[in-house]
Design a protein around this motif. Structure first.
Motif, PDB file in Angstrom:
ATOM      1  N   HIS A  73      -8.036   1.413  -0.330  1.00 22.94           N
ATOM      2  CA  HIS A  73      -8.372   1.212   1.083  1.00 22.94           C
ATOM      3  C   HIS A  73      -7.600   2.131   2.020  1.00 22.94           C
ATOM      4  O   HIS A  73      -7.887   2.158   3.219  1.00 22.94           O
ATOM      5  CB  HIS A  73      -8.106  -0.255   1.469  1.00 22.94           C
ATOM      6  CG  HIS A  73      -6.657  -0.593   1.555  1.00 22.94           C
ATOM      7  ND1 HIS A  73      -5.875  -0.832   0.448  1.00 22.94           N
ATOM      8  CD2 HIS A  73      -5.831  -0.729   2.628  1.00 22.94           C
ATOM      9  CE1 HIS A  73      -4.653  -1.103   0.827  1.00 22.94           C
ATOM     10  NE2 HIS A  73      -4.589  -1.047   2.137  1.00 22.94           N
ATOM     11  N   LEU A  74      -6.616   2.887   1.503  1.00 24.53           N
ATOM     12  CA  LEU A  74      -5.916   3.853   2.359  1.00 24.53           C
ATOM     13  C   LEU A  74      -6.855   4.962   2.831  1.00 24.53           C
ATOM     14  O   LEU A  74      -6.546   5.656   3.809  1.00 24.53           O
ATOM     15  CB  LEU A  74      -4.727   4.475   1.604  1.00 24.53           C
ATOM     16  CG  LEU A  74      -3.518   3.552   1.379  1.00 24.53           C
ATOM     17  CD1 LEU A  74      -2.430   4.286   0.609  1.00 24.53           C
ATOM     18  CD2 LEU A  74      -2.968   3.038   2.703  1.00 24.53           C
ATOM     19  N   THR A  88      -7.014  -1.176   8.173  1.00 25.79           N
ATOM     20  CA  THR A  88      -7.389  -2.523   7.735  1.00 25.79           C
ATOM     21  C   THR A  88      -6.849  -2.764   6.335  1.00 25.79           C
ATOM     22  O   THR A  88      -6.563  -1.809   5.592  1.00 25.79           O
ATOM     23  CB  THR A  88      -8.925  -2.695   7.710  1.00 25.79           C
ATOM     24  OG1 THR A  88      -9.487  -1.741   6.804  1.00 25.79           O
ATOM     25  CG2 THR A  88      -9.520  -2.507   9.101  1.00 25.79           C
ATOM     26  N   ILE A  89      -6.706  -4.036   5.988  1.00 32.22           N
ATOM     27  CA  ILE A  89      -6.329  -4.422   4.634  1.00 32.22           C
ATOM     28  C   ILE A  89      -7.183  -5.610   4.215  1.00 32.22           C
ATOM     29  O   ILE A  89      -7.791  -6.277   5.064  1.00 32.22           O
ATOM     30  CB  ILE A  89      -4.835  -4.794   4.509  1.00 32.22           C
ATOM     31  CG1 ILE A  89      -4.504  -6.002   5.404  1.00 32.22           C
ATOM     32  CG2 ILE A  89      -3.942  -3.617   4.829  1.00 32.22           C
ATOM     33  CD1 ILE A  89      -3.113  -6.559   5.189  1.00 32.22           C
ATOM     34  N   HIS A 125      -9.397   7.006   7.093  1.00 34.24           N
ATOM     35  CA  HIS A 125      -8.329   8.016   7.023  1.00 34.24           C
ATOM     36  C   HIS A 125      -8.597   9.188   7.967  1.00 34.24           C
ATOM     37  O   HIS A 125      -7.653   9.806   8.468  1.00 34.24           O
ATOM     38  CB  HIS A 125      -8.200   8.515   5.577  1.00 34.24           C
ATOM     39  CG  HIS A 125      -7.157   9.576   5.405  1.00 34.24           C
ATOM     40  ND1 HIS A 125      -5.808   9.302   5.375  1.00 34.24           N
ATOM     41  CD2 HIS A 125      -7.276  10.928   5.260  1.00 34.24           C
ATOM     42  CE1 HIS A 125      -5.134  10.428   5.213  1.00 34.24           C
ATOM     43  NE2 HIS A 125      -5.999  11.427   5.151  1.00 34.24           N
ATOM     44  N   TYR A 143      -2.960  -3.374  10.419  1.00 36.19           N
ATOM     45  CA  TYR A 143      -2.838  -2.074  11.077  1.00 36.19           C
ATOM     46  C   TYR A 143      -1.396  -1.619  11.011  1.00 36.19           C
ATOM     47  O   TYR A 143      -0.490  -2.312  11.466  1.00 36.19           O
ATOM     48  CB  TYR A 143      -3.302  -2.171  12.529  1.00 36.19           C
ATOM     49  CG  TYR A 143      -3.136  -0.883  13.309  1.00 36.19           C
ATOM     50  CD1 TYR A 143      -3.773   0.286  12.901  1.00 36.19           C
ATOM     51  CD2 TYR A 143      -2.345  -0.840  14.451  1.00 36.19           C
ATOM     52  CE1 TYR A 143      -3.619   1.463  13.615  1.00 36.19           C
ATOM     53  CE2 TYR A 143      -2.191   0.329  15.177  1.00 36.19           C
ATOM     54  CZ  TYR A 143      -2.828   1.470  14.749  1.00 36.19           C
ATOM     55  OH  TYR A 143      -2.679   2.641  15.466  1.00 36.19           O
ATOM     56  N   SER A 177       0.825  -1.221   0.000  1.00 35.25           N
ATOM     57  CA  SER A 177       0.000   0.000   0.000  1.00 35.25           C
ATOM     58  C   SER A 177       0.852   1.261   0.000  1.00 35.25           C
ATOM     59  O   SER A 177       0.508   2.263   0.643  1.00 35.25           O
ATOM     60  CB  SER A 177      -0.944   0.002   1.209  1.00 35.25           C
ATOM     61  OG  SER A 177      -1.773  -1.130   1.210  1.00 35.25           O
ATOM     62  N   CYS A 227      -0.528   4.792   5.700  1.00 39.51           N
ATOM     63  CA  CYS A 227      -1.163   4.521   6.993  1.00 39.51           C
ATOM     64  C   CYS A 227      -2.421   3.689   6.769  1.00 39.51           C
ATOM     65  O   CYS A 227      -3.335   4.118   6.069  1.00 39.51           O
ATOM     66  CB  CYS A 227      -1.529   5.829   7.689  1.00 39.51           C
ATOM     67  SG  CYS A 227      -0.130   6.947   7.959  1.00 39.51           S
ATOM     68  N   THR A 228      -2.467   2.518   7.361  1.00 37.75           N
ATOM     69  CA  THR A 228      -3.607   1.625   7.176  1.00 37.75           C
ATOM     70  C   THR A 228      -4.185   1.208   8.518  1.00 37.75           C
ATOM     71  O   THR A 228      -3.460   1.052   9.504  1.00 37.75           O
ATOM     72  CB  THR A 228      -3.202   0.354   6.401  1.00 37.75           C
ATOM     73  OG1 THR A 228      -2.167  -0.329   7.129  1.00 37.75           O
ATOM     74  CG2 THR A 228      -2.702   0.695   5.015  1.00 37.75           C
ATOM     75  N   ALA A 233      -2.243   8.201   0.560  1.00 39.07           N
ATOM     76  CA  ALA A 233      -3.678   8.015   0.340  1.00 39.07           C
ATOM     77  C   ALA A 233      -4.116   8.678  -0.965  1.00 39.07           C
ATOM     78  O   ALA A 233      -4.925   8.126  -1.717  1.00 39.07           O
ATOM     79  CB  ALA A 233      -4.466   8.582   1.517  1.00 39.07           C
ATOM     80  N   CYS A 278       0.262  10.547   6.241  1.00 38.43           N
ATOM     81  CA  CYS A 278      -0.800   9.604   5.871  1.00 38.43           C
ATOM     82  C   CYS A 278      -1.548  10.061   4.624  1.00 38.43           C
ATOM     83  O   CYS A 278      -2.030   9.245   3.841  1.00 38.43           O
ATOM     84  CB  CYS A 278      -1.780   9.433   7.034  1.00 38.43           C
ATOM     85  SG  CYS A 278      -1.048   8.729   8.531  1.00 38.43           S
TER      86      CYS A 278
END
Length: 325
Positions: A274-275, A178-179, A279, A254, A171, A175-176, A268, A264
């Motif tokens: 999904h980033l 969830t994935i 957010h 995470y 990614s 900053c995540t 994104a 972050c």
């Protein structure tokens, strides 16, 4: 030499007497003029002066923001590279190695950017410094915009040098919370609950400000500890918080506490997908943490921090000035 150089976070207007590398304030009212001739009562400052509106028209402030822009670009490129390389390695504790490298990189970058703009390279620092009154809210807005643009450029630079498979797998180091991961019955979403992630952002931001930036905000400690020591402690504290946030959760998907909304934001915008999930947490959490830290600075005895009258850009002073408009 370090003990004589008093350049610290957000100190462009007040903490470099006689220095040659500070950003000169563009406001017509200096800090010493916020107290009358007898030194007993603070004089009234207009809402415009409290807010620092002249900073919007000050070339030096905009030139200083270029240091924030470039510093943020390098920060995002380096940190996201560290995240990708450590996770891709076969080491048993990638989060420990990642935290150590992050601490080193942040310390070096701060040492490079401090003489240019005060060395924020993080919206948390700029916003907190504006609330406390070390810099004006206008300057904080300029810095935060520069930091966000720099973060986008840093993410673009990283995307240009990594393969598409690495970009997808990691990614882009963003900053995540969830994935999407393969599961026994198809793809599943793994990661941390949003409430937990939000609390981690709040706690880590407050601890970061309390344990490291506090020393930079306090003139006495900054002077006694010295330039290099303070910035090294800032880097170490950030590295420790990254390690703690990734270890205490131990959740795949995470990426740990962001503690830097601009950092972050860059991946994104460039990577997307999904980033963007959750957010807002990387903005709301640090904001709450900054406000909590500011409330703390107002609770403690004034003589233990900013002196009797504080800084002219203090948020409470801005609100009082607004009520008199």
């Amino acid at each position: 030499m370090a003990s004589k150089n008093n350049v610290v976070f957000g100190d462009e207007e007040n903490q470099l007497p006689g220095g040659t590398n500070k950003v000169q304030p563009c406001s017509s009212t200096s800090r010493k003029n916020t107290i009358d001739d007898e030194g007993k009562k603070p004089i009234f400052l207009s809402f415009s002066e409290r807010l620092g509106v002249p900073d919007f028209f000050c070339l030096d402030v905009w030139r200083a923001s270029m240091g924030e822009l470039l510093g943020s670009a390098v920060l995002v490129f380096m940190l996201d590279t560290i995240v990708i390389s450590t996770l891709e390695s076969d080491t048993k504790m990638p989060n420990l190695i990642m935290s150590i490298l992050i601490a080193i990189v942040i310390t070096i970058l701060l040492l490079a950017v401090v003489p240019v703009s005060g060395g924020h390279i993080n919206p948390i620092i700029s916003f907190s410094a504006a609330l406390v009154g070390i810099i004006s809210m206008s300057r904080a807005i300029i810095y935060i915009m520069a930091q966000c643009v720099g973060a986008i450029l840093g993410a673009l630079a990283l995307r240009a040098v990594v393969s598409s498979s690495i970009e997808d797998t990691f990614s882009l180091g963003g900053c995540t919370i969830t994935i999407i991961a393969p599961g026994p019955n198809g793809p599943v979403i793994v990661g941390l609950e949003m409430a937990q992630a939000l609390w981690l952002e709040i706690f880590c931001t407050f601890v970061f400000l309390f344990a490291s930036i506090w020393m930079a905000y306090d003139h006495r400690q900054a002077k006694s500890l010295g330039h290099v020591t303070v910035l090294s402690i800032v880097g170490v504290v950030l590295g420790l918080l990254v390690f703690i946030s990734t270890t205490v959760t131990a959740r795949k998907g995470y990426g740990g506490a962001g503690m830097n909304p601009a950092r972050c934001l860059g991946p994104a915008i460039i990577r997307g997908g999904h980033l963007w999930d959750g957010h807002w947490i990387f903005w709301v959490g640090p904001t709450i943490g900054c406000v909590a830290f500011y409330v703390y600075t107002k609770i403690i005895p004034p003589k233990h921090f900013l002196g009797e009258y504080g800084f002219k850009h203090d948020f409470v002073g801005v609100v009082k000035a607004l009520s008199n408009v």
